[in-house]
Design a protein around this motif. Sequence first.
Motif, PDB file in Angstrom:
ATOM      1  N   VAL A  82      51.849 -33.909 -31.994  1.00  0.00           N
ATOM      2  CA  VAL A  82      50.680 -34.769 -31.837  1.00  0.00           C
ATOM      3  C   VAL A  82      50.577 -35.305 -30.414  1.00  0.00           C
ATOM      4  CG1 VAL A  82      50.715 -35.454 -34.260  1.00  0.00           C
ATOM      5  CG2 VAL A  82      51.936 -36.849 -32.599  1.00  0.00           C
ATOM      6  N   ILE A  83      51.707 -35.392 -29.706  1.00  0.00           N
ATOM      7  CA  ILE A  83      51.692 -35.871 -28.325  1.00  0.00           C
ATOM      8  C   ILE A  83      50.907 -34.914 -27.431  1.00  0.00           C
ATOM      9  CG2 ILE A  83      53.131 -36.547 -26.371  1.00  0.00           C
ATOM     10  CD1 ILE A  83      53.533 -38.365 -28.738  1.00  0.00           C
ATOM     11  N   PHE A  84      50.967 -33.622 -27.746  1.00  0.00           N
ATOM     12  CA  PHE A  84      50.337 -32.617 -26.903  1.00  0.00           C
ATOM     13  C   PHE A  84      48.835 -32.807 -26.788  1.00  0.00           C
ATOM     14  CE2 PHE A  84      52.970 -29.063 -25.371  1.00  0.00           C
ATOM     15  CZ  PHE A  84      54.207 -29.510 -25.791  1.00  0.00           C
ATOM     16  N   ILE A  85      48.196 -33.275 -27.844  1.00  0.00           N
ATOM     17  CA  ILE A  85      46.742 -33.442 -27.796  1.00  0.00           C
ATOM     18  C   ILE A  85      46.353 -34.448 -26.721  1.00  0.00           C
ATOM     19  CG2 ILE A  85      44.712 -34.204 -29.105  1.00  0.00           C
ATOM     20  CD1 ILE A  85      45.990 -33.096 -31.595  1.00  0.00           C
ATOM     21  N   LEU A  86      47.073 -35.558 -26.654  1.00  0.00           N
ATOM     22  CA  LEU A  86      46.787 -36.564 -25.629  1.00  0.00           C
ATOM     23  C   LEU A  86      47.099 -36.030 -24.230  1.00  0.00           C
ATOM     24  CD1 LEU A  86      48.119 -39.799 -27.370  1.00  0.00           C
ATOM     25  CD2 LEU A  86      45.746 -39.130 -27.008  1.00  0.00           C
ATOM     26  N   LEU A  87      48.180 -35.268 -24.096  1.00  0.00           N
ATOM     27  CA  LEU A  87      48.517 -34.684 -22.799  1.00  0.00           C
ATOM     28  C   LEU A  87      47.450 -33.687 -22.350  1.00  0.00           C
ATOM     29  CD1 LEU A  87      52.351 -34.078 -23.269  1.00  0.00           C
ATOM     30  CD2 LEU A  87      51.269 -35.780 -21.798  1.00  0.00           C
ATOM     31  N   ILE A  88      46.942 -32.897 -23.288  1.00  0.00           N
ATOM     32  CA  ILE A  88      45.893 -31.925 -22.967  1.00  0.00           C
ATOM     33  C   ILE A  88      44.616 -32.646 -22.528  1.00  0.00           C
ATOM     34  CG2 ILE A  88      44.358 -30.191 -23.981  1.00  0.00           C
ATOM     35  CD1 ILE A  88      46.818 -29.410 -25.773  1.00  0.00           C
ATOM     36  N   LEU A  89      44.246 -33.684 -23.270  1.00  0.00           N
ATOM     37  CA  LEU A  89      43.056 -34.453 -22.908  1.00  0.00           C
ATOM     38  C   LEU A  89      43.214 -35.094 -21.527  1.00  0.00           C
ATOM     39  CD1 LEU A  89      42.242 -36.184 -26.318  1.00  0.00           C
ATOM     40  CD2 LEU A  89      40.809 -34.515 -25.128  1.00  0.00           C
ATOM     41  N   ALA A  90      44.407 -35.611 -21.252  1.00  0.00           N
ATOM     42  CA  ALA A  90      44.654 -36.232 -19.948  1.00  0.00           C
ATOM     43  C   ALA A  90      44.473 -35.215 -18.819  1.00  0.00           C
ATOM     44  CB  ALA A  90      46.052 -36.827 -19.915  1.00  0.00           C
ATOM     45  N   ARG A  91      44.961 -33.986 -19.022  1.00  0.00           N
ATOM     46  CA  ARG A  91      44.810 -32.948 -18.003  1.00  0.00           C
ATOM     47  C   ARG A  91      43.352 -32.542 -17.828  1.00  0.00           C
ATOM     48  NH1 ARG A  91      47.513 -33.571 -14.375  1.00  0.00           N
ATOM     49  NH2 ARG A  91      47.530 -35.628 -15.335  1.00  0.00           N
ATOM     50  N   LEU A  92      42.583 -32.565 -18.906  1.00  0.00           N
ATOM     51  CA  LEU A  92      41.155 -32.252 -18.797  1.00  0.00           C
ATOM     52  C   LEU A  92      40.441 -33.324 -17.971  1.00  0.00           C
ATOM     53  CD1 LEU A  92      40.301 -30.990 -22.409  1.00  0.00           C
ATOM     54  CD2 LEU A  92      40.382 -29.637 -20.308  1.00  0.00           C
ATOM     55  N   TYR A  93      40.761 -34.585 -18.236  1.00  0.00           N
ATOM     56  CA  TYR A  93      40.172 -35.670 -17.441  1.00  0.00           C
ATOM     57  C   TYR A  93      40.579 -35.545 -15.976  1.00  0.00           C
ATOM     58  CZ  TYR A  93      38.531 -38.342 -21.511  1.00  0.00           C
ATOM     59  OH  TYR A  93      37.866 -38.756 -22.631  1.00  0.00           O
ATOM     60  N   ALA A  94      41.845 -35.194 -15.741  1.00  0.00           N
ATOM     61  CA  ALA A  94      42.344 -35.087 -14.371  1.00  0.00           C
ATOM     62  C   ALA A  94      41.663 -33.968 -13.595  1.00  0.00           C
ATOM     63  CB  ALA A  94      43.852 -34.851 -14.385  1.00  0.00           C
TER      64      ALA A  94
END
Length: 258
Positions: A82-94
């Motif tokens: 479940v942590i990966f979803i937030l990490l993926i979203l963070a990279r998209l924002y970045a």
Amino acid sequence: MISADEILSIITAVFYLGLLIHFAIRFARSRWWIYFFIGLFCAIRIVAYVIRAYVESDAVTYGSSKWISLYITETTLLSIGVIFILLILARLYASILPKLRHVAGHSRGKFEATLVLRTRLFLLPIIACVIAGAVLASPDYTESQQNTGLILRKVAVLGLMAVALIFLYAAWNYRQRYPENKRAFELCLVVTGLFVVSLIYKIVYTFRTSALTTTWAYFVFSPLLELAALVVLSVDLQMYFLGRKEDKLPKEELHDLA
């Protein structure tokens, strides 16, 4: 006799395999690491649900050392995923926010400076609680240790919900602020919304173990919502988040994204 949980676990693993192949192809064509991380998330889920199916089969004796080992592995993998979803979203924002700020002349906001550029710093304590809580959930531990694991899981799921709600607000806010790029932030909004609903289930289940324990509830509110989020992300993300190749950024922005 094959149980419903075993059948659904196998079906879920097959769906994740299909998405893994899809994102692997996208990564091979673009070499964009977002696709690699989404594929890695799918791979973790495949292993977790294959183990779940195996544990539910007659091949493993309930309560044996092998069953306990597989149970801990499955719980840990499902919790870490479940942590990966937030990490993926963070990279998209970045990948999109620096360009939009540069064009609009905006300064970097708190959300970008913290949860986007320093995502791991905020998620590391949650990850630690997730792993420790998953390991201590094993019936091989004493009741006191299992209670400690439950407390850690409660802290982790509440922390994840807090971060997810901030991401949800950010997606809505940026959608309003940058209407010319609203499609990108709508994708983030939908994915985060699905993730939040999934977390609501996890919170209810964590705080009231006797609630929502049926097989259908688990598969509807856990893998099904995650699969839906991955389907949303299966579009051409590069078109919405990377923009044109000739887009330029100040050197300090490129340094922050490195």
